[in-house]
Design a protein around this motif. Structure first.
Motif, PDB file in Angstrom:
ATOM      1  N   LEU A  93     -23.920 113.758 146.489  1.00 26.49           N
ATOM      2  CA  LEU A  93     -24.412 112.399 146.678  1.00 26.49           C
ATOM      3  C   LEU A  93     -25.107 111.946 145.393  1.00 26.49           C
ATOM      4  O   LEU A  93     -25.836 112.731 144.767  1.00 26.49           O
ATOM      5  CB  LEU A  93     -25.385 112.333 147.860  1.00 26.49           C
ATOM      6  CG  LEU A  93     -24.840 112.804 149.212  1.00 26.49           C
ATOM      7  CD1 LEU A  93     -25.922 112.707 150.289  1.00 26.49           C
ATOM      8  CD2 LEU A  93     -23.614 112.002 149.627  1.00 26.49           C
ATOM      9  N   MET A  94     -24.918 110.679 145.024  1.00 24.71           N
ATOM     10  CA  MET A  94     -25.495 110.183 143.763  1.00 24.71           C
ATOM     11  C   MET A  94     -25.890 108.719 143.880  1.00 24.71           C
ATOM     12  O   MET A  94     -25.284 107.961 144.638  1.00 24.71           O
ATOM     13  CB  MET A  94     -24.511 110.380 142.603  1.00 24.71           C
ATOM     14  CG  MET A  94     -23.137 109.784 142.850  1.00 24.71           C
ATOM     15  SD  MET A  94     -21.938 110.285 141.599  1.00 24.71           S
ATOM     16  CE  MET A  94     -21.848 112.047 141.869  1.00 24.71           C
ATOM     17  N   GLU A  95     -26.927 108.357 143.088  1.00 25.18           N
ATOM     18  CA  GLU A  95     -27.373 106.971 143.101  1.00 25.18           C
ATOM     19  C   GLU A  95     -28.216 106.643 141.873  1.00 25.18           C
ATOM     20  O   GLU A  95     -28.871 107.518 141.300  1.00 25.18           O
ATOM     21  CB  GLU A  95     -28.184 106.684 144.375  1.00 25.18           C
ATOM     22  CG  GLU A  95     -28.461 105.208 144.606  1.00 25.18           C
ATOM     23  CD  GLU A  95     -27.203 104.372 144.485  1.00 25.18           C
ATOM     24  OE1 GLU A  95     -27.091 103.617 143.490  1.00 25.18           O
ATOM     25  OE2 GLU A  95     -26.303 104.504 145.346  1.00 25.18           O
ATOM     26  N   ARG A  96     -28.168 105.382 141.524  1.00 23.84           N
ATOM     27  CA  ARG A  96     -29.010 104.855 140.457  1.00 23.84           C
ATOM     28  C   ARG A  96     -30.343 104.427 141.059  1.00 23.84           C
ATOM     29  O   ARG A  96     -30.374 103.685 142.045  1.00 23.84           O
ATOM     30  CB  ARG A  96     -28.330 103.666 139.765  1.00 23.84           C
ATOM     31  CG  ARG A  96     -29.150 103.028 138.657  1.00 23.84           C
ATOM     32  CD  ARG A  96     -28.339 101.967 137.945  1.00 23.84           C
ATOM     33  NE  ARG A  96     -28.143 100.782 138.765  1.00 23.84           N
ATOM     34  CZ  ARG A  96     -28.984  99.722 138.738  1.00 23.84           C
ATOM     35  NH1 ARG A  96     -30.075  99.723 137.970  1.00 23.84           N
ATOM     36  NH2 ARG A  96     -28.718  98.667 139.498  1.00 23.84           N
ATOM     37  N   VAL A  97     -31.422 104.899 140.471  1.00 24.10           N
ATOM     38  CA  VAL A  97     -32.769 104.550 140.941  1.00 24.10           C
ATOM     39  C   VAL A  97     -33.600 104.031 139.767  1.00 24.10           C
ATOM     40  O   VAL A  97     -33.275 104.268 138.592  1.00 24.10           O
ATOM     41  CB  VAL A  97     -33.479 105.764 141.585  1.00 24.10           C
ATOM     42  CG1 VAL A  97     -32.770 106.184 142.864  1.00 24.10           C
ATOM     43  CG2 VAL A  97     -33.569 106.923 140.608  1.00 24.10           C
ATOM     44  N   LEU A  98     -34.692 103.360 140.124  1.00 26.17           N
ATOM     45  CA  LEU A  98     -35.543 102.758 139.098  1.00 26.17           C
ATOM     46  C   LEU A  98     -36.740 103.618 138.741  1.00 26.17           C
ATOM     47  O   LEU A  98     -37.336 103.429 137.668  1.00 26.17           O
ATOM     48  CB  LEU A  98     -36.029 101.379 139.560  1.00 26.17           C
ATOM     49  CG  LEU A  98     -34.922 100.360 139.855  1.00 26.17           C
ATOM     50  CD1 LEU A  98     -35.531  99.038 140.322  1.00 26.17           C
ATOM     51  CD2 LEU A  98     -34.040 100.127 138.637  1.00 26.17           C
ATOM     52  N   ASP A  99     -37.125 104.565 139.602  1.00 23.71           N
ATOM     53  CA  ASP A  99     -38.279 105.422 139.313  1.00 23.71           C
ATOM     54  C   ASP A  99     -38.179 106.723 140.100  1.00 23.71           C
ATOM     55  O   ASP A  99     -37.344 106.880 140.998  1.00 23.71           O
ATOM     56  CB  ASP A  99     -39.586 104.683 139.620  1.00 23.71           C
ATOM     57  CG  ASP A  99     -39.594 104.077 141.019  1.00 23.71           C
ATOM     58  OD1 ASP A  99     -39.045 104.700 141.957  1.00 23.71           O
ATOM     59  OD2 ASP A  99     -40.130 102.967 141.183  1.00 23.71           O
ATOM     60  N   ASP A 100     -39.087 107.640 139.767  1.00 22.89           N
ATOM     61  CA  ASP A 100     -39.115 108.951 140.433  1.00 22.89           C
ATOM     62  C   ASP A 100     -39.529 108.840 141.898  1.00 22.89           C
ATOM     63  O   ASP A 100     -39.110 109.640 142.731  1.00 22.89           O
ATOM     64  CB  ASP A 100     -40.070 109.885 139.699  1.00 22.89           C
ATOM     65  CG  ASP A 100     -39.594 110.217 138.287  1.00 22.89           C
ATOM     66  OD1 ASP A 100     -38.383 110.016 138.022  1.00 22.89           O
ATOM     67  OD2 ASP A 100     -40.410 110.653 137.460  1.00 22.89           O
ATOM     68  N   GLU A 101     -40.370 107.845 142.187  1.00 27.47           N
ATOM     69  CA  GLU A 101     -40.819 107.664 143.558  1.00 27.47           C
ATOM     70  C   GLU A 101     -39.632 107.333 144.482  1.00 27.47           C
ATOM     71  O   GLU A 101     -39.576 107.795 145.627  1.00 27.47           O
ATOM     72  CB  GLU A 101     -41.863 106.559 143.622  1.00 27.47           C
ATOM     73  CG  GLU A 101     -42.592 106.457 144.931  1.00 27.47           C
ATOM     74  CD  GLU A 101     -43.451 107.666 145.232  1.00 27.47           C
ATOM     75  OE1 GLU A 101     -43.659 107.962 146.439  1.00 27.47           O
ATOM     76  OE2 GLU A 101     -43.888 108.346 144.270  1.00 27.47           O
ATOM     77  N   SER A 102     -38.698 106.583 143.980  1.00 27.67           N
ATOM     78  CA  SER A 102     -37.506 106.256 144.771  1.00 27.67           C
ATOM     79  C   SER A 102     -36.680 107.509 145.055  1.00 27.67           C
ATOM     80  O   SER A 102     -36.134 107.680 146.152  1.00 27.67           O
ATOM     81  CB  SER A 102     -36.665 105.213 144.035  1.00 27.67           C
ATOM     82  OG  SER A 102     -37.366 104.003 143.874  1.00 27.67           O
ATOM     83  N   GLU A 103     -36.609 108.393 144.070  1.00 26.84           N
ATOM     84  CA  GLU A 103     -35.887 109.661 144.265  1.00 26.84           C
ATOM     85  C   GLU A 103     -36.502 110.459 145.417  1.00 26.84           C
ATOM     86  O   GLU A 103     -35.786 110.978 146.295  1.00 26.84           O
ATOM     87  CB  GLU A 103     -35.923 110.494 142.985  1.00 26.84           C
ATOM     88  CG  GLU A 103     -35.130 109.921 141.826  1.00 26.84           C
ATOM     89  CD  GLU A 103     -35.131 110.862 140.639  1.00 26.84           C
ATOM     90  OE1 GLU A 103     -35.430 112.071 140.820  1.00 26.84           O
ATOM     91  OE2 GLU A 103     -34.834 110.403 139.513  1.00 26.84           O
ATOM     92  N   LYS A 104     -37.817 110.572 145.413  1.00 25.09           N
ATOM     93  CA  LYS A 104     -38.500 111.331 146.448  1.00 25.09           C
ATOM     94  C   LYS A 104     -38.264 110.726 147.831  1.00 25.09           C
ATOM     95  O   LYS A 104     -38.068 111.450 148.814  1.00 25.09           O
ATOM     96  CB  LYS A 104     -39.998 111.388 146.137  1.00 25.09           C
ATOM     97  CG  LYS A 104     -40.337 112.173 144.878  1.00 25.09           C
ATOM     98  CD  LYS A 104     -41.845 112.148 144.609  1.00 25.09           C
ATOM     99  CE  LYS A 104     -42.197 112.902 143.332  1.00 25.09           C
ATOM    100  NZ  LYS A 104     -43.663 112.855 143.044  1.00 25.09           N
TER     101      LYS A 104
END
Length: 273
Positions: free
Chosen positions: A173-184
């Motif tokens: 699974l993969m995605e573009r995120v804007l910050d580390d908080e979104s990853e978490k």
């Protein structure tokens, strides 16, 4: 007249019986060792006379006794015939119903069996062993990276299909995120949905990047059999490198190229809704 003749015959039989009794007692009074051929012949002749007399007396009266019995079988025969005919129909009906039940069992046994979701997944993926998939708009309710900064919601309707894919394929699974908080937030939402515990997916196979080009690079490096994405530009760019692609698009449901499929959702593509 008939009654007097019958009485005379009975009296004659009684007298003859008494005579035979006397003769028999005289014969058996002789000791066994004194029996000669004449005595034996007399006994044999007497036996023959008794049998002949019995048959002679029985033969005239036999037809009179049988006459009433000849009419009874005719009636009983007709009743048996009618009974047989009466019971024959239900027997045929029962046999027919048995045939119908047997045919129903055969039809039920040979009727097409609905394939399971796992069988559909393997058939749709053409036995592909590696799959890459975008998160936004496919696995998640959100459709932009900006939305991920606020909340992350896993689509419940896609979970069953996602878990079936992980049983047969190596899924990334993969995605573009804007910050580390979104990853978490994304990893936590997937974990709470049971993706990591119920299926074959591990956290290390959830990849994040900061650009769309980065997602394209991930896919090319992994060289999957299938890639699932909502961005038509990425789908077009990868068409030369990926064997099969699934474009998730609310407006397009047809096959756009020889190796590119379109569907409003992942679950609709696999027929689970």
């Amino acid at each position: 007249m008939a009654e007097s003749s019958k009485e005379e015959l009975v009296q004659l039989i009684k007298r003859f019986g008494a005579y035979l009794t006397v003769k028999m007692s005289n014969i058996f009074s002789i000791s066994f060792h004194n029996l000669n051929s004449r005595s034996v012949g007399a006994i044999a002749g007497l036996a023959v006379a008794i049998v002949f007399t019995w048959r002679l007396l029985r033969s005239p009266s036999a037809p009179q006794r049988r006459q009433p019995k000849r009419q009874a079988p005719a009636a009983s025969s007709s009743s048996i015939t009618s009974h047989t005919n009466a019971t024959f129909v239900p027997s045929g009906v029962s046999s027919s119903s048995d045939d119908v039940r047997a045919q129903n069992v055969v039809d039920e046994f040979f009727q097409p069996v609905k394939p399971t979701l796992g069988q559909i997944v393997r058939q749709k993926l053409s036995e592909g062993r590696k799959v890459t998939c975008q998160l936004l708009g496919v696995i998640l309710e959100e459709s932009t990276p900006e939305e991920l900064q606020k909340q992350v919601t896993v689509r419940s309707s896609v979970l069953e299909v996602l878990l079936e894919i992980t049983k047969y394929c190596d899924l990334y699974l993969m995605e573009r995120v804007l910050d580390d908080e979104s990853e978490k937030k994304v990893v936590l939402a997937l974990e709470e949905a049971g993706v990591f515990t119920s299926g074959g997916l591990v956290k290390d196979k959830v990849l994040f990047c900061s650009t769309e080009i980065g997602r394209t690079s991930f896919v090319r490096q992994l060289e999957p059999d299938w890639h699932i994405d909502t961005n038509p530009e990425i789908v077009s760019q990868l068409a030369r490198f990926i064997k099969y692609e699934l474009h998730i698009s609310p407006t397009r449901t047809e096959r756009t190229a020889s190796n590119v499929f379109s569907s409003p959702s992942l679950e609709q593509f696999f027929g689970s809704v």
